[in-house]
Design an enzyme around this catalytic site. Structure first.
Site, PDB file in Angstrom:
ATOM      1  N   ASP A  60       0.784  -1.136   0.174  1.00 50.96           N
ATOM      2  CA  ASP A  60       0.011   0.012   0.115  1.00 50.96           C
ATOM      3  C   ASP A  60       0.898   1.340  -0.057  1.00 50.96           C
ATOM      4  OD1 ASP A  60       0.810  -0.502   2.674  1.00 50.96           O
ATOM      5  OD2 ASP A  60      -0.571   1.081   3.490  1.00 50.96           O
TER       6      ASP A  60
ATOM      7  N   TYR B 185      10.635   4.902   0.774  1.00 50.36           N
ATOM      8  CA  TYR B 185      11.725   3.948   1.378  1.00 50.36           C
ATOM      9  C   TYR B 185      13.175   3.903   0.788  1.00 50.36           C
ATOM     10  CZ  TYR B 185       8.297   1.654   4.190  1.00 50.36           C
ATOM     11  OH  TYR B 185       7.285   1.434   5.188  1.00 50.36           O
TER      12      TYR B 185
END
Length: 461
Positions: free
Chosen positions: A172, A270
């Site tokens: 997600d 990330y």
């Protein structure tokens, strides 16, 4: 034409994300009708807190749906169309160790990146494979929609060890970032955008974003990200209605620096762990990590609210909300159940979607999804910078799965040192040895290579 009603098992019924999935399913019953919902978890007490509240919610809002919560695999996986899987082997207690052990050695501790993600992956592989085996035994025509972390390692394990299974691995995080992009643009929904994206899970880049009329939206988003990262205009003004934890606000702001590495694209947040690992260590509190934040915030809030609902026997004023990933799961399930041909970012075997990349790598790319599953779209060739980064990270993921399958200490050590978050092999070994001690209950036994075999005298010719 009426739509067939579906039967679902949520594997990980005791997860704090489960209520959000239930709320999303209830909001979409007109598009995705349901006849039965089951919860499955191996922790009865944890699941019961979520299940007791869910039972009340369903009685008040959809009494026609049959509800079962069980710890018995046969009961859970019999007569189901979809497994929605989000398990956390070892729960947050082990996540805390994943994060704090690397930090002892000056290495970032994170649940999906670096040594922490590798440790979590070694725990998750067996659990996810077990769920697949239950599904195939009791409901062989069902599909598993898996968002158990770390998705990249789990996806590689399912590709290699259960190659014929009907499982789709999803994440997600891109959805959450696209919500922010839509707000930056002033759009109503991320679904107003059509995106091109390539990479690995938690390791990718948007290369093209357009509205439904084909207008290029990238320049406006890039201008904002260059200045503010993915912090939204309302957050900058202090008027946001969302309760975003401090660690996430830092992450969204850090995207400004991550973006600088390739300003032609837009990055997944990330990537900060790989581009600026020393910054992440400096920003971390080794005594209070993200796991502690989640346990003190999300876990307490969700379980407190579920227990409150169970005690007062009504969910009329329930404070449980839908999650970003819950809406994504409903879209995916609808696409498979009703052949909607939804365009979605999924984690799939490459097989030429990225032309100049390992065909066996599990990549995250846009796919068209119908009743036969995902059909990846071709993203073409990728630049050397991204290709080099991705090849290194794919090697990490493959070595972890091989280490789990073979019980190889050496391959897991190699996986850890290959991660861009780890400075040298000595530190990698120290971290690994500590992780082995912490994960005795969860990992397969690891054996070192037989030195007498590898150090034989060369043959005389």
């Amino acid at each position: 034409m009426s739509l067939k009603k579906q039967s679902i098992v949520v594997a990980g019924g005791g997860s704090t994300f489960t209520p959000g999935i239930i709320m999303m399913l209830l909001e979409n019953l007109d598009k995705f009708p349901i006849r039965q919902i089951k919860f499955y978890d191996n922790d009865y007490d944890r699941q019961k807190q979520i299940a007791d509240a869910t039972e009340i919610i369903l009685k008040e809002r959809a009494p026609e749906i049959k509800f079962v919560a069980t710890t018995d695999p046969e009961e859970a996986f019999t007569d189901i169309d979809f497994v929605m899987a989000h398990i956390r082997v070892g729960k947050y207690a082990m996540r805390e160790k994943d994060e704090k052990i690397p930090l002892k050695y000056g290495v970032i501790g994170q649940e999906t990146c670096g040594p922490g993600g590798i440790a979590y992956g070694m725990r998750s592989i067996g659990g996810v494979l077990e769920l697949i085996d239950y599904m195939e035994e009791y409901s062989p025509d069902a599909w598993m929609l898996n968002y158990s972390n770390p998705a990249a390692i789990v996806a590689e394990a399912t590709r290699k060890l259960r190659p014929n299974s009907k499982i789709i691995n999803i994440c997600d995080m891109p959805v959450g970032i696209e919500h922010r992009m839509a707000e930056i643009l002033g759009l109503q929904s991320r679904k107003d955008m059509t995106v091109r994206y390539y990479g690995l899970n938690h390791f990718g880049w948007w290369t093209d974003i357009r509205d439904k009329d084909g207008n290029d939206l990238m320049p406006e988003i890039q201008k904002h990200v260059k200045q503010h990262g993915y912090v939204t205009p309302s957050e900058l003004e202090g008027s946001s209605s969302e309760d975003v934890e401090e660690s996430w606000m830092y992450t969204y702001g850090k995207a400004k620096e991550v973006y600088e590495l390739d300003p032609k694209t837009l990055p997944n947040t990330y990537l900060k762990y790989y581009f600026y690992p020393q910054d992440e260590v400096e920003h971390s509190n080794p005594e209070y990590t993200r796991a502690n934040e989640v346990m003190d915030h999300r876990e307490k809030n969700v379980f407190s609210e579920c227990n409150r609902i169970a005690n007062i026997k009504t969910a009329e004023d329930a404070q449980l909300v839908t999650d970003d990933h819950a809406s994504y799961i409903v879209d995916l399930a609808r696409a498979i159940a009703y052949n909607t041909k939804e365009r979605m970012l999924l984690i799939v075997p490459n097989k030429g979607s990225i032309v100049n990349f390992d065909p066996t790598a599990m990549v995250e790319v846009p796919c068209m999804v119908g009743s036969e599953g995902p059909e990846p779209l071709v993203m073409g060739e990728i630049p050397r910078f991204q290709k080099g980064l991705m090849e290194q990270q794919v090697a990490v993921e493959k070595l972890v799965v091989e280490a789990w399958e073979e019980g190889s200490y050496q391959k897991l050590w190699q996986a850890i040192i290959l991660s861009k978050t780890v400075p040298n092999a000595r530190v990698a070994k120290q971290i690994l040895d500590d992780l082995i001690e912490a994960n005795k209950e969860y990992w397969p036994e690891l054996k070192k290579e037989n030195q007498t075999e590898t150090n034989k005298e060369p043959l005389t010719i």
